[in-house]
Design an enzyme around this catalytic site. Structure first.
Site, PDB file in Angstrom:
ATOM      1  N   ILE A  63       0.868  -1.180   0.000  1.00 20.53           N
ATOM      2  CA  ILE A  63       0.000   0.000   0.000  1.00 20.53           C
ATOM      3  C   ILE A  63       0.901   1.225   0.000  1.00 20.53           C
ATOM      4  O   ILE A  63       1.745   1.396   0.866  1.00 20.53           O
ATOM      5  CB  ILE A  63      -0.979  -0.015   1.194  1.00 20.53           C
ATOM      6  CG1 ILE A  63      -1.860   1.235   1.183  1.00 20.53           C
ATOM      7  CG2 ILE A  63      -0.276  -0.221   2.527  1.00 20.53           C
ATOM      8  CD1 ILE A  63      -3.043   1.144   2.136  1.00 20.53           C
ATOM      9  N   LYS A  77       0.821   8.192  -1.271  1.00 19.19           N
ATOM     10  CA  LYS A  77       1.666   9.351  -0.973  1.00 19.19           C
ATOM     11  C   LYS A  77       0.843  10.544  -0.505  1.00 19.19           C
ATOM     12  O   LYS A  77       1.304  11.367   0.264  1.00 19.19           O
ATOM     13  CB  LYS A  77       2.442   9.755  -2.241  1.00 19.19           C
ATOM     14  CG  LYS A  77       3.503   8.744  -2.662  1.00 19.19           C
ATOM     15  CD  LYS A  77       4.568   8.605  -1.613  1.00 19.19           C
ATOM     16  CE  LYS A  77       5.922   8.340  -2.201  1.00 19.19           C
ATOM     17  NZ  LYS A  77       6.930   8.137  -1.145  1.00 19.19           N
ATOM     18  N   ASN A 136       4.305   1.212   2.287  1.00 21.74           N
ATOM     19  CA  ASN A 136       5.355   2.069   1.747  1.00 21.74           C
ATOM     20  C   ASN A 136       5.661   3.228   2.679  1.00 21.74           C
ATOM     21  O   ASN A 136       4.744   3.876   3.186  1.00 21.74           O
ATOM     22  CB  ASN A 136       4.927   2.628   0.388  1.00 21.74           C
ATOM     23  CG  ASN A 136       6.041   3.453  -0.257  1.00 21.74           C
ATOM     24  OD1 ASN A 136       7.167   2.978  -0.356  1.00 21.74           O
ATOM     25  ND2 ASN A 136       5.740   4.673  -0.631  1.00 21.74           N
ATOM     26  N   SER A 165      14.371   0.759  -2.055  1.00 22.30           N
ATOM     27  CA  SER A 165      14.497   1.197  -3.456  1.00 22.30           C
ATOM     28  C   SER A 165      15.972   1.301  -3.792  1.00 22.30           C
ATOM     29  O   SER A 165      16.719   1.984  -3.102  1.00 22.30           O
ATOM     30  CB  SER A 165      13.864   2.579  -3.647  1.00 22.30           C
ATOM     31  OG  SER A 165      12.518   2.533  -3.270  1.00 22.30           O
ATOM     32  N   VAL A 216       2.261  -0.558 -10.802  1.00 26.10           N
ATOM     33  CA  VAL A 216       1.255   0.304 -10.190  1.00 26.10           C
ATOM     34  C   VAL A 216       0.125   0.517 -11.203  1.00 26.10           C
ATOM     35  O   VAL A 216      -0.912  -0.144 -11.147  1.00 26.10           O
ATOM     36  CB  VAL A 216       1.841   1.656  -9.740  1.00 26.10           C
ATOM     37  CG1 VAL A 216       0.766   2.449  -8.994  1.00 26.10           C
ATOM     38  CG2 VAL A 216       3.057   1.458  -8.844  1.00 26.10           C
ATOM     39  N   SER A 217       0.386   1.346 -12.224  1.00 21.28           N
ATOM     40  CA  SER A 217      -0.716   1.772 -13.109  1.00 21.28           C
ATOM     41  C   SER A 217      -1.287   0.643 -13.951  1.00 21.28           C
ATOM     42  O   SER A 217      -2.490   0.639 -14.235  1.00 21.28           O
ATOM     43  CB  SER A 217      -0.226   2.890 -14.031  1.00 21.28           C
ATOM     44  OG  SER A 217       0.921   2.463 -14.737  1.00 21.28           O
ATOM     45  N   LYS A 239      26.882  -7.318 -34.111  1.00 22.62           N
ATOM     46  CA  LYS A 239      28.113  -7.638 -34.851  1.00 22.62           C
ATOM     47  C   LYS A 239      29.059  -6.461 -34.730  1.00 22.62           C
ATOM     48  O   LYS A 239      28.689  -5.329 -34.980  1.00 22.62           O
ATOM     49  CB  LYS A 239      27.758  -7.888 -36.333  1.00 22.62           C
ATOM     50  CG  LYS A 239      28.879  -8.393 -37.194  1.00 22.62           C
ATOM     51  CD  LYS A 239      29.775  -7.403 -37.852  1.00 22.62           C
ATOM     52  CE  LYS A 239      29.229  -6.161 -38.422  1.00 22.62           C
ATOM     53  NZ  LYS A 239      30.386  -5.221 -38.715  1.00 22.62           N
ATOM     54  N   ALA A 287      33.649  -0.307 -45.715  1.00 22.46           N
ATOM     55  CA  ALA A 287      32.386  -1.002 -45.459  1.00 22.46           C
ATOM     56  C   ALA A 287      32.470  -2.513 -45.584  1.00 22.46           C
ATOM     57  O   ALA A 287      31.453  -3.175 -45.755  1.00 22.46           O
ATOM     58  CB  ALA A 287      31.300  -0.475 -46.395  1.00 22.46           C
ATOM     59  N   CYS A 342      31.012  -3.448 -42.222  1.00 23.78           N
ATOM     60  CA  CYS A 342      29.581  -3.090 -42.223  1.00 23.78           C
ATOM     61  C   CYS A 342      28.786  -4.059 -43.102  1.00 23.78           C
ATOM     62  O   CYS A 342      27.657  -4.418 -42.783  1.00 23.78           O
ATOM     63  CB  CYS A 342      29.404  -1.670 -42.762  1.00 23.78           C
ATOM     64  SG  CYS A 342      30.264  -0.421 -41.824  1.00 23.78           S
TER      65      CYS A 342
HETATM   66  C1  LIG Z   1       6.587   3.409  -7.009  1.00 26.86           C
HETATM   67  C2  LIG Z   1       7.687   3.531  -8.003  1.00 26.86           C
HETATM   68  N1  LIG Z   1       8.989   3.471  -7.649  1.00 26.86           N
HETATM   69  C3  LIG Z   1       9.803   3.581  -8.699  1.00 26.86           C
HETATM   70  C4  LIG Z   1      11.271   3.570  -8.586  1.00 26.86           C
HETATM   71  O1  LIG Z   1      11.930   3.786  -9.617  1.00 26.86           O
HETATM   72  O2  LIG Z   1      11.749   3.337  -7.467  1.00 26.86           O
HETATM   73  S1  LIG Z   1       8.971   3.796 -10.135  1.00 26.86           S
HETATM   74  C5  LIG Z   1       7.475   3.723  -9.346  1.00 26.86           C
HETATM   75  C6  LIG Z   1       6.190   3.864 -10.046  1.00 26.86           C
HETATM   76  C7  LIG Z   1       5.919   2.712 -10.972  1.00 26.86           C
HETATM   77  O3  LIG Z   1       4.603   2.868 -11.483  1.00 26.86           O
HETATM   78  P1  LIG Z   1       4.122   2.242 -12.857  1.00 26.86           P
HETATM   79  O4  LIG Z   1       4.118   0.743 -12.679  1.00 26.86           O
HETATM   80  O5  LIG Z   1       2.760   2.781 -13.042  1.00 26.86           O
HETATM   81  O6  LIG Z   1       5.096   2.690 -13.906  1.00 26.86           O
HETATM   82  C1  LIG Z   2       9.714   3.231  -4.680  1.00 30.71           C
HETATM   83  C2  LIG Z   2       9.512   1.902  -4.778  1.00 30.71           C
HETATM   84  C3  LIG Z   2      10.424   1.054  -5.474  1.00 30.71           C
HETATM   85  N1  LIG Z   2      10.214  -0.276  -5.539  1.00 30.71           N
HETATM   86  C4  LIG Z   2       9.142  -0.807  -4.931  1.00 30.71           C
HETATM   87  C5  LIG Z   2       8.969  -2.298  -5.030  1.00 30.71           C
HETATM   88  F1  LIG Z   2       9.263  -2.663  -6.284  1.00 30.71           F
HETATM   89  F2  LIG Z   2       7.728  -2.624  -4.758  1.00 30.71           F
HETATM   90  F3  LIG Z   2       9.819  -2.909  -4.207  1.00 30.71           F
HETATM   91  N2  LIG Z   2       8.238  -0.084  -4.264  1.00 30.71           N
HETATM   92  C6  LIG Z   2       8.372   1.260  -4.144  1.00 30.71           C
HETATM   93  N3  LIG Z   2       7.539   1.946  -3.534  1.00 30.71           N
HETATM   94 MG   LIG Z   3       9.687   6.330  -0.432  1.00 27.14          MG
END
Ligand SMILES: Cc1nc(C(=O)O)sc1CCOP(=O)(O)O
Ligand SMILES: C=C1C=NC(C(F)(F)F)=NC1=N
Ligand SMILES: [Mg+2]
Length: 539
Positions: free
Chosen positions: A44, A47, A75, A114, A209-210, A365, A462, A465
């Site tokens: 979860i 932010k 998180n 992270s 996430v998305s 190559k 070339a 190439c």
């Molecule tokens: C929560 C998070 N952390 C990241 C990192 O780089 O540490 S990128 C990210 C968001 C990823 O979202 P989506 O799957 O929608 O691209």
């Molecule tokens: C910033 C993030 C980077 N990585 C991950 C996860 F991949 F889930 F470990 N979660 C986060 N919130």
């Molecule tokens: Mg953080």
């Protein structure tokens, strides 16, 4: 329910975000759809939530996860994690320090961190096994989800660097997931390409996430990701990718295939190579097209037996090259990369690195110094001099060729007096997690093609190439069940045989060019490879 850490399945890690819910969906409804369709771990991550809401949402999500026997991670907020009795937390580089989090949570909770840099891996390795349990490696690709990110997309190459660092630091206990811009169109390539160079460690999963949280049908989106994860293979071309070393090449069959298919060979290449490369392509039954027009690249990639050669000798706009790689990857047709002058300038190096991290190549190559640079072994170049007088000994060249082949899961061809061909495609297969060590660099098959030195090859433009044009013609002629490895060996062998024949007939570099095209034309049509004075063998 407390999970023992080695029980956790990191394969499909859902990270929540209630700011992107589609109409009619709630945080719980999206998470439940995910849990019902293959999500194996939930985090979860809210932010913009105030603490009270975060707490109440957390209680709901914790109940759901418990019902589905899936761990819940919180998180950033260690306090909320404690309050809702979550199974662990995930913190970033700017959040509460890991040792403090561990002290607050105790030894049994899961701690995620992270990570995007080697020095962060070194730090977690120093803390030892009791601290960080898993890392989120990202962001792999650009993403809108993470607001004002402090880092830029690292691509698959960046993920591999972190996996290699984990291996080099001996941090064997750490589990890994990739995160950032992961969607059905790229997760197989990420899982396939992202493994440590020693072949021991693959990713343990992906975090999204998305793709799920913003989905109108989170259950279907989850199932699509689940199926791709469980497929364990990334068939990036519509022909065979066997890396069975024992298979002896069948040059005859490859020559017949090119003659039959007359493949379309699209060149995105430097001006010097264009004319000669087109004539070499025609000589070996290919039909060349020199086009860098983005609007037609998708149509060209859909023509039967299409193939693409990208030669970065002339730095064409990166977005054009990327669009071409994407088009041919989507059409499952081969792309060959010739990273000319790879380490000559920072511009070329970053352009080639961008490309390499952006798509899947059937073959890379290049010459020995470019191969060593790609393998990051350039400092080994001065170790010993081999017979041809080049300042790189063959063992180093072979090591570099195998590293590049494996790192990019491609067939790497290193040209010189001896041409080396290493097949790192792993048959298009990947696995999650770690496996037994397989030697200092994966025991992938490597072949050598030799027939003596042909110095005059270097006296015309070339020639290197145009080996790219020949390889791309042979790969372009393939359809299932033809094998990529066989086609590349045949192309390299034909090319060297024609070079030898032309060298024996020519009077200088001018006539060599003409004799060389004649020899390619003749040998392709005679089709008697057993008479060629060139050998290929497995080493
Ligand atoms: C929560 C998070 N952390 C990241 C990192 O780089 O540490 S990128 C990210 C968001 C990823 O979202 P989506 O799957 O929608 O691209
Ligand atoms: C910033 C993030 C980077 N990585 C991950 C996860 F991949 F889930 F470990 N979660 C986060 N919130
Ligand atoms: Mg953080």
């Amino acid at each position: 329910m407390v999970f023992t850490k080695d029980q956790v399945d990191y394969s499909l890690y859902l990270v929540t975000d209630s700011t992107m819910l589609p109409p009619g969906a709630t945080l719980s409804s999206q998470v439940e759809e995910g849990l019902m369709n293959g999500v194996t771990l939930v985090q979860i991550r809210e932010k913009d939530c105030d603490t009270k809401n975060f707490f109440h949402e957390g209680v709901l999500i914790k109940k759901l996860c418990t019902d589905y026997n899936v761990p819940l991670i919180v998180n950033d907020r260690v306090d909320v994690a404690l309050a809702i009795r979550a199974d662990g937390v995930h913190v970033g580089q700017d959040d509460m320090p890991i040792p403090v989090v561990r002290e607050l949570l105790g030894p049994d909770k899961i701690i995620g961190w992270s990570v995007s840099k080697v020095e962060e891996v070194e730090k977690l390795a120093n803390w030892g096994p009791g601290m960080v349990d898993n890392i989120g490696i990202g962001m792999v690709f650009p993403t809108q989800t993470k607001k004002n990110p402090k880092k830029s997309p690292m691509g698959t190459a960046g993920v591999i660097k972190v996996l290699d660092a984990l291996e080099n630091c001996g941090a064997s206990w750490v589990k890994t997931v990739a995160i950032g811009g992961l969607h059905p169109d790229n997760i197989q390539r990420v899982l396939y390409q992202c493994s440590s160079t020693n072949g021991r460690r693959y990713l343990d999963g992906i975090a999204v996430v998305s793709d799920i949280m913003a989905s109108e049908d989170a259950g279907l989106s989850t199932r699509i990701l689940r199926d791709l994860l469980d497929s364990n293979s990334y068939k990036f071309v519509d022909f065979g990718l066997s890396n069975e070393a024992l298979q002896v090449s069948n040059i005859n069959a490859a020559l017949h295939q090119v003659h039959f298919a007359r493949p379309l060979v699209q060149h995105m290449t430097n001006k010097v190579h264009q004319n000669f490369g087109a004539n070499v392509t025609l000589a070996v039954f290919g039909s060349p097209i020199m086009s860098e027009v983005v609007s037609e690249v998708k149509d060209l990639s859909n023509i039967p037996y299409a193939s693409l050669l990208i030669n970065t000798g002339t730095i064409a706009p990166l977005d054009v090259l990327k669009a071409a790689v994407t088009a041919y990857n989507e059409s499952k047709r081969p792309v060959v990369l010739d990273p000319v002058g790879y380490s000559a300038t920072p511009t070329r190096m970053s352009l080639n690195n961008d490309l390499l991290s952006y798509g899947q190549f059937s073959c890379i190559k290049c010459n020995a110094s470019e191969m060593l640079s790609l393998a990051e072994l350039s400092d080994e170049r001065m170790k010993g001099v081999d017979s041809s007088g080049s300042n790189i000994n063959n063992d180093t060249v072979i090591k570099a060729t195998k590293i590049v082949a494996y790192r990019y899961k491609t067939i790497a061809v290193c040209t010189g007096e001896y041409d080396f061909i290493a097949n790192g495609t792993m048959g298009g297969h990947y696995s999650l997690g770690t496996q037994e060590i397989r030697g200092d660099s994966p025991s992938i098959p490597c072949f050598v093609v030799h027939g003596g030195n042909i110095p005059i090859m270097g006296d015309i433009t070339a020639s290197g190439c145009s080996l790219g044009s020949t390889i791309t013609s042979f790969l372009g002629s393939l359809s299932f069940p033809n094998e990529a490895q066989n086609a590349v060996i045949a192309a390299v062998t034909l090319y060297k045989a024609a070079g030898k024949l032309a060298a024996s007939r020519c009077k200088g570099s001018g006539s060599f060019q003409v004799e060389f095209i004649d020899a390619l034309y003749q040998l392709s049509r005679e089709n008697i490879p057993e008479k060629w004075d060139v050998k290929y063998e497995l080493i």
